[in-house]
Design a protein around this motif. Structure first.
Motif, PDB file in Angstrom:
ATOM      1  N   ALA A 279       0.829  -1.206   0.000  1.00  0.00           N
ATOM      2  CA  ALA A 279       0.000   0.000   0.000  1.00  0.00           C
ATOM      3  C   ALA A 279       0.863   1.256   0.000  1.00  0.00           C
ATOM      4  N   ALA A 280       1.943   1.247   0.775  1.00  0.00           N
ATOM      5  CA  ALA A 280       2.842   2.400   0.814  1.00  0.00           C
ATOM      6  C   ALA A 280       3.483   2.640  -0.552  1.00  0.00           C
TER       7      ALA A 280
ATOM      8  N   LYS B 259      -0.230  11.274   4.468  1.00  0.00           N
ATOM      9  CA  LYS B 259       0.985  11.680   5.194  1.00  0.00           C
ATOM     10  C   LYS B 259       0.931  11.366   6.690  1.00  0.00           C
ATOM     11  N   PRO B 260      -0.160  11.681   7.398  1.00  0.00           N
ATOM     12  CA  PRO B 260      -0.174  11.371   8.833  1.00  0.00           C
ATOM     13  C   PRO B 260      -0.034   9.875   9.120  1.00  0.00           C
ATOM     14  N   ILE B 261      -0.577   9.053   8.234  1.00  0.00           N
ATOM     15  CA  ILE B 261      -0.491   7.606   8.434  1.00  0.00           C
ATOM     16  C   ILE B 261       0.937   7.136   8.200  1.00  0.00           C
ATOM     17  N   PHE B 262       1.580   7.661   7.169  1.00  0.00           N
ATOM     18  CA  PHE B 262       2.986   7.340   6.919  1.00  0.00           C
ATOM     19  C   PHE B 262       3.825   7.649   8.158  1.00  0.00           C
ATOM     20  N   LYS B 263       3.636   8.831   8.705  1.00  0.00           N
ATOM     21  CA  LYS B 263       4.465   9.261   9.836  1.00  0.00           C
ATOM     22  C   LYS B 263       4.178   8.435  11.084  1.00  0.00           C
TER      23      LYS B 263
ATOM     24  N   LEU C 110       7.216   8.159   1.771  1.00  0.00           N
ATOM     25  CA  LEU C 110       7.018   9.488   2.350  1.00  0.00           C
ATOM     26  C   LEU C 110       7.966  10.497   1.724  1.00  0.00           C
ATOM     27  N   GLY C 111       9.204  10.089   1.479  1.00  0.00           N
ATOM     28  CA  GLY C 111      10.155  10.990   0.851  1.00  0.00           C
ATOM     29  C   GLY C 111       9.753  11.363  -0.563  1.00  0.00           C
ATOM     30  N   LEU C 112       9.414  10.368  -1.358  1.00  0.00           N
ATOM     31  CA  LEU C 112       9.042  10.631  -2.749  1.00  0.00           C
ATOM     32  C   LEU C 112       7.738  11.414  -2.854  1.00  0.00           C
ATOM     33  N   CYS C 113       6.752  11.054  -2.036  1.00  0.00           N
ATOM     34  CA  CYS C 113       5.474  11.763  -2.064  1.00  0.00           C
ATOM     35  C   CYS C 113       5.642  13.216  -1.624  1.00  0.00           C
ATOM     36  N   THR C 114       6.512  13.448  -0.650  1.00  0.00           N
ATOM     37  CA  THR C 114       6.778  14.817  -0.209  1.00  0.00           C
ATOM     38  C   THR C 114       7.391  15.633  -1.336  1.00  0.00           C
ATOM     39  N   LEU C 115       8.331  15.039  -2.043  1.00  0.00           N
ATOM     40  CA  LEU C 115       8.965  15.733  -3.166  1.00  0.00           C
ATOM     41  C   LEU C 115       7.946  16.114  -4.228  1.00  0.00           C
ATOM     42  N   VAL C 116       7.026  15.207  -4.526  1.00  0.00           N
ATOM     43  CA  VAL C 116       6.062  15.423  -5.607  1.00  0.00           C
ATOM     44  C   VAL C 116       4.887  16.282  -5.173  1.00  0.00           C
ATOM     45  N   ALA C 117       4.376  16.057  -3.957  1.00  0.00           N
ATOM     46  CA  ALA C 117       3.048  16.564  -3.619  1.00  0.00           C
ATOM     47  C   ALA C 117       2.992  17.544  -2.448  1.00  0.00           C
ATOM     48  N   GLU C 118       4.088  17.777  -1.742  1.00  0.00           N
ATOM     49  CA  GLU C 118       4.041  18.706  -0.609  1.00  0.00           C
ATOM     50  C   GLU C 118       4.099  20.139  -1.116  1.00  0.00           C
TER      51      GLU C 118
ATOM     52  N   VAL D 284       7.866  20.321   4.526  1.00  0.00           N
ATOM     53  CA  VAL D 284       9.012  19.545   4.036  1.00  0.00           C
ATOM     54  C   VAL D 284      10.064  19.433   5.136  1.00  0.00           C
ATOM     55  N   HIS D 285      10.348  20.566   5.779  1.00  0.00           N
ATOM     56  CA  HIS D 285      11.340  20.566   6.862  1.00  0.00           C
ATOM     57  C   HIS D 285      10.899  19.656   8.008  1.00  0.00           C
ATOM     58  N   ALA D 286       9.605  19.670   8.331  1.00  0.00           N
ATOM     59  CA  ALA D 286       9.091  18.820   9.408  1.00  0.00           C
ATOM     60  C   ALA D 286       9.252  17.340   9.064  1.00  0.00           C
ATOM     61  N   THR D 287       9.027  17.001   7.802  1.00  0.00           N
ATOM     62  CA  THR D 287       9.200  15.617   7.366  1.00  0.00           C
ATOM     63  C   THR D 287      10.670  15.219   7.414  1.00  0.00           C
TER      64      THR D 287
END
Length: 300
Positions: free
Chosen positions: A122-123, A147-151, A171-179, A185-188
């Motif tokens: 799923a991830a 995102k909250p579930i990933f974290k 989480l890294g790739l999704c943050t790059l694409v969709a944040e 970003v810094h919090a992630t």
């Protein structure tokens, strides 16, 4: 034969379709499905053959989507893997656009209630979905939900380790694409730091004792952290260098080869980014660092 009759000939019911065998879940099968028109257009009228192949392919994807909420864990796993294979081998933007929240709901359910391999799949699927949708409001909607579930999974020491590893990468790739917010970003990135810094050598010089699976989790977190460095401002890069550059080289001494490689790549990236704003950037132990990197390169 009219296409509606062809669909009826297949029974028109999901129960008549067997999409979860090893063959059907394979890349070869879905690739064949997506390119069916290429092999039949010579013998048939091109337009109808292509339409039929596309219809068959989309029908199969709809079955996969429906079965991500099946009661059987094995069926859900097969559906997730089938969707992953399809998204990894074919551009499906238009198809996914109108079904993105349905798929997102299924991913959320599998991450929260699934176990091990199902959570891992799923991830990975979430990552592919965001990449398919591209940067924009559609992928932002998906990521806002997940995102909250990933974290939560990432920071849960009792969760399946393979699922946590997959969450670190996705989480890294999704943050790059969709944040859409650099502060998020810094919090992630801080979330990733809380993991990979556990592999740092301690102040007394001792090295933490970690099992290979945990080290791989830290490696994935480090790689995702490094990926997000590429979209940080110069001022943030300076702060990162001040905080981490003195400690990262000790990871080059790790017993795990993947960690050593990830550390070497991250150090090289930090130097490249630093020299974008300061061409004369250097570090105190430059010669020692070069020797470690050369030794790593010789081992590969």
């Amino acid at each position: 034969m009219p296409k509606s009759k062809k669909r009826n000939g297949r029974g028109g019911q999901h129960g008549a379709v067997q999409p979860f065998s090893d063959e059907d879940a394979s890349i070869e099968t879905l690739s064949h499905c997506s390119s069916f028109s290429d092999s039949t257009s010579v013998a048939e009228d091109g337009g109808e053959a292509e339409d039929t192949a596309q219809e068959d392919f989309q029908y199969k994807l709809k079955v996969y989507i429906d079965c991500t909420v099946d009661k059987s864990a094995k069926t859900r796993q097969g559906a997730l893997d089938g969707l992953k294979t399809a998204m990894a081998t074919k551009i499906l933007y238009e198809f996914l656009l109108e079904r993105r929240m349905t798929i997102t709901d299924s991913i959320e359910r599998c991450l929260k209630k699934g176990k091990g391999e199902e959570q891992r799949a799923a991830a990975s699927l979430a990552c592919l979905l965001c990449i398919q949708l591209g940067s924009g409001i559609e992928s932002e909607e998906v990521f806002k939900t997940l995102k909250p579930i990933f974290k939560t999974l990432l920071n849960d020491g009792t969760a399946n380790i393979q699922a946590r590893q997959a969450c670190a990468t996705s989480l890294g790739l999704c943050t790059l694409v969709a944040e859409d917010d650099i502060l998020d970003v810094h919090a992630t990135m801080e979330c990733f730091e809380s993991l990979f810094t556990r592999s740092y050598v301690r102040e007394d010089g001792s090295r933490p004792s970690l099992n290979p699976q945990t080290t791989q989790l830290h490696t994935n977190a480090l790689l995702s952290w490094a990926l997000l460095l590429t979209i940080c401002s110069a001022s943030h890069i300076k702060a990162i260098i001040h905080k981490h550059l003195a400690k990262l080289p000790r990871l080059l001494e790790s017993e795990d080869v993947n960690m050593r490689i990830a550390a070497g790549e991250t150090i090289a990236l930090l130097f490249e980014l630093a020299r974008d704003f300061d061409p004369d950037f250097d570090c105190e132990d430059w010669e020692l660092l070069c020797n470690k990197l050369n030794a790593l390169a010789e081992m590969m």
